[in-house]
Design an enzyme around this catalytic site. Structure first.
Site, PDB file in Angstrom:
ATOM      1  N   GLU A 167     -51.111  10.826 -59.823  1.00 52.66           N
ATOM      2  CA  GLU A 167     -52.437  10.382 -59.403  1.00 52.66           C
ATOM      3  C   GLU A 167     -53.423  11.129 -60.298  1.00 52.66           C
ATOM      4  O   GLU A 167     -53.665  12.323 -60.096  1.00 52.66           O
ATOM      5  CB  GLU A 167     -52.661  10.713 -57.923  1.00 52.66           C
ATOM      6  CG  GLU A 167     -51.734   9.946 -56.978  1.00 52.66           C
ATOM      7  CD  GLU A 167     -52.296   8.582 -56.573  1.00 52.66           C
ATOM      8  OE1 GLU A 167     -53.529   8.403 -56.606  1.00 52.66           O
ATOM      9  OE2 GLU A 167     -51.498   7.686 -56.230  1.00 52.66           O
ATOM     10  N   GLY A 194     -50.409  16.110 -66.190  1.00 53.64           N
ATOM     11  CA  GLY A 194     -49.531  14.990 -65.832  1.00 53.64           C
ATOM     12  C   GLY A 194     -48.440  14.795 -66.867  1.00 53.64           C
ATOM     13  O   GLY A 194     -47.276  14.558 -66.541  1.00 53.64           O
ATOM     14  N   SER A 215     -54.885  16.354 -63.618  1.00 54.99           N
ATOM     15  CA  SER A 215     -55.393  15.823 -64.883  1.00 54.99           C
ATOM     16  C   SER A 215     -54.281  15.175 -65.715  1.00 54.99           C
ATOM     17  O   SER A 215     -53.110  15.521 -65.555  1.00 54.99           O
ATOM     18  CB  SER A 215     -56.004  16.964 -65.702  1.00 54.99           C
ATOM     19  OG  SER A 215     -54.961  17.801 -66.158  1.00 54.99           O
ATOM     20  N   PRO A 216     -54.658  14.264 -66.624  1.00 57.51           N
ATOM     21  CA  PRO A 216     -53.650  13.638 -67.482  1.00 57.51           C
ATOM     22  C   PRO A 216     -52.898  14.665 -68.335  1.00 57.51           C
ATOM     23  O   PRO A 216     -51.700  14.514 -68.572  1.00 57.51           O
ATOM     24  CB  PRO A 216     -54.479  12.701 -68.374  1.00 57.51           C
ATOM     25  CG  PRO A 216     -55.687  12.389 -67.573  1.00 57.51           C
ATOM     26  CD  PRO A 216     -55.979  13.623 -66.781  1.00 57.51           C
ATOM     27  N   CYS A 243     -61.709  12.212 -58.364  1.00 60.68           N
ATOM     28  CA  CYS A 243     -61.114  11.207 -59.248  1.00 60.68           C
ATOM     29  C   CYS A 243     -61.736   9.830 -59.041  1.00 60.68           C
ATOM     30  O   CYS A 243     -61.752   9.012 -59.948  1.00 60.68           O
ATOM     31  CB  CYS A 243     -59.610  11.134 -59.017  1.00 60.68           C
ATOM     32  SG  CYS A 243     -59.185  10.916 -57.285  1.00 60.68           S
TER      33      CYS A 243
END
Lengths: 491, 491
Positions: free
Chosen positions: B219, B202, B198-199, B258
């Protein structure tokens, strides 16, 4: 006029936000995406250089006492080449690249399209303040982005000139220069960028990357390191020496990221090497190098003090075999060579970035690889002078650095077909030539499918037969597929 | 499911990493034979343990065998085989062309491994997203520590137990454990980090990497839209469109992917046709009620289940459900659900759904979809079902996403020649095929020069002649150089 107003008012977070907002609006409106816009900007940049060469040289003299030849060739001519190459190749670079598709996705076609990233921030360095500011800008323009350039405050004359020239020649609604120092850079780093390119040192690079992390912004970091030169025996010593001198003192007096930092040679060869240096250095810079017009000065008193600290350290000052003279008023340090400084000295543990050249001696030339890899920090460049083919092979195999050159120094910088960038502590990402275009692009994969060839095997309900066929399809062999269709493979 | 000994894991972590670093230093992983041996061993691992993998995926996610083969086992086999067949080519240095000025010289770009890499994989494709990056890291000659996601515990267990039996333990390690292990790993120094997830996480990974200037590939995900245009007007194309949408939403891990279709954009007048056809295929593929659902995964755990259920709690959102909506908390199953025009400010329309809920947003004119997509962060993929060439071009040039697929869903994932990665909030960096090899490599430029001929004008003291010479040389103006040398041109 506009730039002075910005400076007086103080460039803070609000100002940074406004700048990004304006550039994003320009980008979203599609201004920077057209081929015409990109071409116009690059052509304008060439014109800017043609019409302002004396002013650029003057600013570089102001900031660095850079010899006119270095300014003309290593800053201006290099940048002109970069613009010309981009102008010549840009149409080709902008074209989608066809990609192969396999039997598994038949029928389909695929390509990779280069999209601009959006609004990018370029933070440049003080040592080649003109080139290192505008060369990345060339790439960012070619790739179709809107740009903020933040030149280094340590070279203020060039920063000021850049702000003036960019405003005059380029499209201000899409390309801006923001001058200033730490507060202004911090304000810029708080914003969301689509890419940040930073040229400079490792300490600031960590700050840049941490700021970028908040917005998931990708970065290119062009840093430095201790670029070693291994000198073997049995070579043309005069040529080797001259090339090392050209890469060291001939490049901003050693203040360059790919300057030879230190030399490694065998104990047997060291004295001959030192003599060769003495001879060639005098030939190039005369008996009083402090007075030579062909050497840059040290950029400012901070760096001057830093270098003297390296030179005057107790265990080091006794190792000087040539040079060592300094002129504090004019911020000049003469080309200085040291022999066998201790491994734990300051000068062997930080990037020198100046006119001091330590020579470390070892028993066998092959031992140099372990010495280079010992610190664990990978340099931006590494050099080897030898005629021994096996040694060359071992060097290329064992030494990890941004780039390697055999039998010369620094010239790889001028070759645009070679990616220029670091690895590990010397940085990440690369640019020059097409690599600049690529670094400021997003390579978007595009797959075109048609409605024919819709295999039922893709869809549920899933059965053993479908599993069989799925195996075969992913395996990609025609025979496998036929066998599966006929029910001959394992479920 | 075996219990995980977290404290023991953390304690032995530093030892493992030290061993990986030492193994890398010895050069074992650089040889092509070592890399090929590992890749073959990985193929053996997958071939000989298919049933265990099917079982683990069923336990963690309720994945059926066909889905498990198609999205996990088959992918890894294909990737490993492809890498084996291409490895020699990928490892070969790329020769560069040099201009005459450099003659005689040789330039090449040599890929070399980065060193010790850390791979974090996600829970939704727990085999693929762990082993595919591993294939890339091995192909590029690195040592690797793999940290699979603890949210897919059966697969994590499978990997921690099976990998040591097949691959070189001194060079490739797997570590189990939860978020605390991940956190600790991020405090250490790596030569590369590859993260899928997940961001939010990330950002944490990137911030930690900044301390060591470690390059990262992220990713991530995003709300992947599917634009549905005129393909619905033709009955047979409408069927295929609907099948591909259903397959692209609920096919991959019941939407927990995703690259799964997050939401659909369609013109008002075609909405009911679309909904009816989608409903039809949901029933054919998966069954028409909650109790009898088959060929579809379940939600990974309670936390994700609750999150998805909560998305439907908003009364306006609940009111927009036109199909499905039933849930089984005990079995962690949510029926394929279609929503028609939920409020645009609801959570379901502003965070990545990652589940079996499909909002269909209607527009007056399908061209508005471009603006709609641009109002949200860049997704990983944009899907567009259309045969209008002009519209396709507009989508390509006016939107930004990791990739674009026309007239299908999901299949771009299996094209080895297409880079797989995001842009903006969907991540940066890419892999698959040769891109995997590249992402775990440093491209080192190498320039070989000869001692002769020597260009005198390279060296100071500087004169006008030398300046003129170098200007022409840098412009590769050979004719001008000849004129200068023969005195026909003034300096």
């Amino acid at each position: 006029m506009g730039i002075e107003v910005e400076k007086k008012a103080g460039f803070d977070t609000e100002s940074a936000k406004e700048v990004v907002k304006e550039l994003r609006a320009s980008f979203v409106a599609g201004k920077t995406k057209t081929y015409e816009w990109r071409r116009t900007q690059l052509t304008a940049m060439l014109k800017m250089m043609d019409e302002n060469e004396p002013q650029i040289v003057a600013a570089l003299t102001d900031d660095l006492s850079k010899p006119e030849l270095e300014s003309s060739i290593y800053e201006i001519a290099m940048l002109k080449n970069s613009c010309k190459l981009a102008l010549k190749e840009m149409k080709h670079w902008m074209m989608p690249e066809k990609a192969k598709t396999s039997l598994t996705t038949f029928p389909s076609s695929a390509e990779i399209v280069s999209d601009p990233l959006g609004v990018v921030l370029i933070i440049s360095a003080w040592n080649y303040p003109f080139l290192l500011s505008l060369d990345p800008v060339v790439g960012a323009i070619a790739a179709g982005n809107a740009i903020v350039l933040k030149p280094s405050e340590i070279s203020p004359a060039t920063a000021s000139l850049l702000a003036k020239l960019v405003k005059k020649y380029l499209d201000c609604s899409c390309i801006k220069v923001v001058e200033g120092s730490v507060p202004e850079t911090t304000a810029l780093l708080e914003q969301k960028w689509d890419k940040i390119m930073y040229t400079g040192n490792g300490r600031i690079a960590r700050i840049v990357m941490a700021a970028a992390a908040k917005h998931l912004t990708p970065v290119v970091l062009e840093l430095g390191g201790k670029s070693p030169v291994i000198v073997d025996s049995g070579i043309d010593l005069q040529v080797a020496t001259r090339r090392i001198i050209a890469g060291k003192w001939g490049c901003n007096n050693g203040q360059a990221c790919i300057s030879p930092d230190y030399i490694i040679t065998t104990k047997d060869y060291a004295l001959e090497l030192v003599d060769s240096f003495k001879c060639e250095l005098e030939r190039f810079y005369g008996k009083n190098p402090l007075e030579s017009k062909d050497l840059s000065r040290i950029v400012n008193s901070n760096h001057f003090a830093r270098l003297l600290k390296l030179l005057d350290e107790d265990k080091v000052s006794s190792k000087i075999v040539y040079g060592g003279e300094r002129d504090e008023t004019n911020l000049k340090i003469a080309p200085t060579i040291l022999l066998d400084v201790p491994q734990d000295s300051l000068i062997m543990n930080e990037e020198i970035f100046g006119p001091l050249l330590p020579i470390i001696t070892i028993d066998k030339v092959e031992d140099s690889f372990d010495l280079i890899n010992y610190s664990g920090a990978k340099p931006l460049a590494a050099y080897l002078f030898t005629n021994n083919k096996k040694l060359k092979e071992k060097f290329v195999e064992k030494v990890s650095a941004g780039g390697l050159v055999v039998n010369d120094t620094t010239v790889h910088l001028a070759e645009p077909t070679l990616p220029f960038g670091g690895v590990g502590d010397s940085g990440m990402g690369a640019y020059h030539g097409k690599f600049s275009f690529d670094t400021f692009s997003h390579k978007k994969a595009v797959l075109y499918r048609s409605f024919a060839g819709d295999a039922a095997v893709r869809y549920p309900p899933y059965t053993a037969g479908k599993l069989r066929l799925m195996r075969a399809l992913l395996g990609g062999s025609i025979m496998g597929i036929i066998r599966a269709l006929l029910g001959w493979s394992k479920p | 499911m075996l219990p995980l000994q977290t404290s023991k894991t953390i304690a032995s972590m530093e030892e493992s990493i030290a061993e990986l670093r030492e193994t890398f230093r010895t050069g074992t992983t650089k040889s092509v034979s070592w890399r090929k041996k590992q890749l073959r061993a990985l193929l053996d691992l997958v071939n000989e343990n298919e049933d265990s993998i099917f079982h683990a995926l069923d336990q963690d996610l309720g994945k059926s065998r066909v889905e498990s083969y198609r999205d996990e086992i088959g992918i890894i086999k294909k990737s490993a085989s492809y890498s084996l067949s291409c490895l020699d080519k990928w490892m070969a240095p790329k020769k560069g062309d040099l201009p005459l000025l450099f003659f005689p010289a040789k330039a090449e770009v040599m890929p070399e491994p980065l060193g010790v890499v850390l791979i974090f994989s996600s829970w939704n494709f727990p085999i693929t997203v762990a082993l595919d990056p591993l294939i890339g890291a091995i192909s590029a000659g690195n040592t690797v520590l793999l940290k699979p996601s603890e949210l897919a515990p059966a697969c994590m267990s499978f990997l921690t137990q099976t990998i040591p039996r097949y691959l070189d333990n001194k060079a490739i390690k797997v570590i189990g454990g939860g978020a605390d292990v991940g956190k600790r790993l991020l405090e250490l120094k790596w030569d590369k980090i590859f993260f899928t997830g997940s961001p939010r996480v990330g950002r944490l990974v990137l911030t930690a990497a900044a301390k060591y200037l470690t390059p990262v590939t992220l990713e991530l995900g995003g709300k992947c839209p599917a634009i549905v245009d005129n393909t619905l007007s033709n009955p047979s194309k409408a069927k295929v469109t609907a099948k591909r949408i259903v397959g692209g939403k609920w096919g991959p891990c019941t939407g927990q992917a995703c690259i799964a279709i997050d939401y659909v954009l369609v013109e008002e007048k075609l909405a009911s046709t679309l909904i009816e056809t989608v409903k039809k295929y949901i029933k054919i593929f998966y069954g028409d009620n909650l109790k009898e659902l088959k060929s579809i995964s379940r939600i990974v755990n309670q936390q994700q289940f609750q999150r998805l259920v909560n998305l439907l709690k908003d009364p306006h959102v609940a009111a927009s459900v036109v199909y499905g909506g039933s849930v089984d908390e005990e079995k962690l199953v949510i029926e394929p659900t279609i929503l028609l025009d939920p409020p645009l400010d609801s959570e379901i329309m502003n965070e990545e759904i990652f589940g079996p809920l499909l909002p269909i947003i209607t527009l007056k004119n399908i061209e508005e979809s471009i603006e709609f997509i641009n109002s949200k962060p860049n997704p990983l993929v944009i899907y567009a079902f259309t045969e209008n060439e002009t519209f396709k071009k507009r989508i390509l040039s006016e939107t930004s996403s990791g990739s674009v697929t026309f007239n299908d869903s999901m299949v771009q994932f299996i094209c080895e020649s297409l880079p797989f990665g995001g842009v903006g909030q969907s991540g940066f960096g890419r892999y698959h095929g040769k891109y995997s090899f590249d992402t775990f490599s440093h491209e080192k430029s190498v320039l070989h020069r000869a001692f002769y001929p020597e260009l005198e004008p390279r060296y100071p003291p500087w004169t006008n002649f030398k300046l003129a010479f170098l200007r022409l040389a840098y412009a590769l103006d050979y004719f001008g150089l000849i004129l200068l040398m023969s005195g026909f041109r003034k300096s």
